[in-house]
Design a protein around this motif. Structure first.
Motif, PDB file in Angstrom:
ATOM      1  N   LEU A   1       0.836  -1.205   0.000  1.00 24.45           N
ATOM      2  CA  LEU A   1       0.000   0.000   0.000  1.00 24.45           C
ATOM      3  C   LEU A   1       0.876   1.262   0.000  1.00 24.45           C
ATOM      4  N   ALA A   2       1.921   1.267   0.817  1.00 28.34           N
ATOM      5  CA  ALA A   2       2.804   2.439   0.880  1.00 28.34           C
ATOM      6  C   ALA A   2       3.403   2.731  -0.496  1.00 28.34           C
ATOM      7  N   ASN A   3       3.818   1.694  -1.199  1.00 25.87           N
ATOM      8  CA  ASN A   3       4.405   1.908  -2.525  1.00 25.87           C
ATOM      9  C   ASN A   3       3.358   2.330  -3.560  1.00 25.87           C
ATOM     10  N   GLU A   4       2.109   1.893  -3.362  1.00 28.99           N
ATOM     11  CA  GLU A   4       1.042   2.355  -4.255  1.00 28.99           C
ATOM     12  C   GLU A   4       0.808   3.857  -4.072  1.00 28.99           C
ATOM     13  N   ILE A   5       0.802   4.292  -2.821  1.00 28.49           N
ATOM     14  CA  ILE A   5       0.600   5.724  -2.524  1.00 28.49           C
ATOM     15  C   ILE A   5       1.746   6.548  -3.126  1.00 28.49           C
ATOM     16  N   ILE A   6       2.942   5.987  -3.090  1.00 24.26           N
ATOM     17  CA  ILE A   6       4.100   6.662  -3.696  1.00 24.26           C
ATOM     18  C   ILE A   6       3.897   6.769  -5.206  1.00 24.26           C
ATOM     19  N   LEU A   7       3.479   5.666  -5.799  1.00 24.13           N
ATOM     20  CA  LEU A   7       3.291   5.607  -7.249  1.00 24.13           C
ATOM     21  C   LEU A   7       2.203   6.581  -7.715  1.00 24.13           C
ATOM     22  N   GLU A   8       1.194   6.791  -6.878  1.00 22.13           N
ATOM     23  CA  GLU A   8       0.097   7.701  -7.245  1.00 22.13           C
ATOM     24  C   GLU A   8       0.534   9.164  -7.225  1.00 22.13           C
ATOM     25  N   ASN A   9       1.736   9.406  -6.729  1.00 20.36           N
ATOM     26  CA  ASN A   9       2.320  10.752  -6.730  1.00 20.36           C
ATOM     27  C   ASN A   9       1.371  11.798  -6.123  1.00 20.36           C
ATOM     28  N   ARG A  10       0.861  11.486  -4.941  1.00 21.49           N
ATOM     29  CA  ARG A  10      -0.079  12.399  -4.271  1.00 21.49           C
ATOM     30  C   ARG A  10       0.648  13.636  -3.754  1.00 21.49           C
ATOM     31  N   GLY A  11      -0.081  14.736  -3.711  1.00 26.94           N
ATOM     32  CA  GLY A  11       0.498  15.973  -3.200  1.00 26.94           C
ATOM     33  C   GLY A  11       0.750  15.876  -1.703  1.00 26.94           C
TER      34      GLY A  11
END
Ligand code: ZN
Length: 410
Positions: free
Chosen positions: A157-167
């Motif tokens: 999940l942490a890497n997905e959040i990174i990949l989504e490039n959230r502000g």
């Protein structure tokens, strides 16, 4: 209070400031009116960099710390003699942050926020502390158990959040407002204004650290060792370039190990288990052979030793035998014959003495060994029937054994 420029801009690596104080104890240090240097706090370690005077003298900033009254202290080293006059309160200086180090710290710290939020969302495990070191970081989770699946799903999940490039936004709110926002963690200190790190639609935390602007800048998170600690579980992790460097180091280590077995890296555990099994089997075989060898040697020694005054005095210095073999031989001698007295030694690889007598024989092996040790040096001891000790070297063993044997023969 020092104006903390990094509160508003984590990417500010170059700034101007005015010297407020010059400290010289315990180490030379500067206090400025404003700074972009991050002092160790909230789990994040300090920035390094340079401070440059108007006279172009450069000082290496080696450590940055907070004072209790809200000032930031920059400890520095001068690489040569410098113009003291340039370092006076009121003078202007320029600060330069080591950008690579800061960038690494941002990746680790923002990575930690994402990871802590992932553990909380997926498994309801709050983070109770965060630690950053030069090589790896860790969080302590308040959780009774932690499974491999939970670790892997939080990492995913942490890497997905990174990949989504959230502000990642920084906001300042009052404590009352913060209470309504539903922060992941509220700081214990009573402050009127709180700095909030807002990872869009994922995490809200009060934090004074330096953070990336978009989660994509964290690059990646790799979870490493997990261990039980007093109040839960400690999870080590690395983010950003550290994750790549760590994976590279792991791969190199595994590749070297695999080459020793001429195996593929994924077969290393199986190959290691196989080798350990072989070692165990060989060790067992060796023990058995030693037993048999000691028994045979003891029989031969007893056969060739004449019985005088009702006892057989065996005096021998062996080579290339370790202490355990000499002890084994002594035991065999005293068990095979009820009349044996053995003064044994080995000269290599590690010089040692073993004295033994069959049960019922009248001497005191412990006392005899002590006597030998006073001449030869070394340490050891034992009982009336069996004594052993190590020697610093093989010098004089034979003559000492001979003298003791003559004494016993009376
Ligand atoms: Zn933080």
């Amino acid at each position: 209070m020092t104006d903390r420029l990094y509160y508003h801009d984590s990417f500010l690596y170059d700034f101007d400031a005015e010297i407020r104080e010059v400290l010289d104890s315990p180490r030379p240090a500067l206090i400025l009116d404003r700074t972009a240097f991050y002092p160790t706090s909230g789990g994040q370690i300090f920035d390094t960099g340079r401070i440059i005077t108007a006279a172009n003298d450069r000082f290496k900033v080696t450590e940055v710390a907070d004072t209790e009254d809200g000032r930031v202290v920059h400890y520095f080293e001068a690489d040569r003699d410098f113009d003291q006059a340039a370092l006076q309160p009121g003078n202007r200086v320029r600060g330069q942050i080591d950008a690579a180090r800061r960038c690494d710290h941002m990746q680790q710290h923002s990575g930690q926020h994402v990871l802590s939020a992932a553990f909380l969302r997926l498994h309801n495990m709050p983070t109770v502390s965060f630690h950053m070191a030069d090589d790896y970081c860790s969080i302590d989770l308040d959780a009774p158990t932690l499974t491999k699946e939970q670790i892997e799903s939080a990492e995913r999940l942490a890497n997905e959040i990174i990949l989504e490039n959230r502000g990642v936004d920084v906001r300042f709110v009052t404590r009352d407002e913060a209470g309504k926002l539903g922060l992941r963690k509220l700081p214990p200190t009573e402050r009127d204004e709180l700095r909030i790190i807002d990872i869009r639609d994922f995490d809200l935390s009060a934090c004074g650290g330096t953070h990336v602007a978009q989660t994509g800048q964290i690059a990646s998170i790799l979870l490493r060792k997990v261990e039980k600690v007093r109040q839960g579980w400690r999870v080590e992790f690395v983010a950003g370039q550290r994750a790549v460097a760590t994976a590279r180091r792991d791969f190199t280590t595994l590749t070297e190990t695999a080459a020793l077995f001429s195996a593929h890296i994924y077969d290393v555990p199986q190959q290691t288990r196989k080798s350990l099994d072989e070692i165990r089997a060989l060790r067992k075989q060796r023990e058995q052979s030693q037993e048999e060898l000691a028994a045979a040697q003891a029989s031969a020694l007893l056969a060739e030793t004449a019985e005088i005054n009702g006892r057989k005095l065996v005096v021998r210095t062996l080579t290339d035998r370790d202490l355990s073999f000499v002890k084994l031989l002594a035991q065999k001698l005293t068990r095979l014959s009820p009349h044996a007295v053995a003064l044994l030694a080995t000269s290599s690889p590690q010089p040692a003495l073993v004295f033994a007598q069959s049960t019922g024989q009248p001497f005191d092996m412990g006392a005899l060994l002590k006597e030998a040790m006073t001449t030869l040096g070394g340490r050891g001891g034992g009982s009336k029937d069996l004594a052993q000790g190590g020697l610093p070297n093989a010098n004089g063993i034979d003559s000492v054994l001979k003298a003791l044997a003559e004494k016993l023969a009376g």
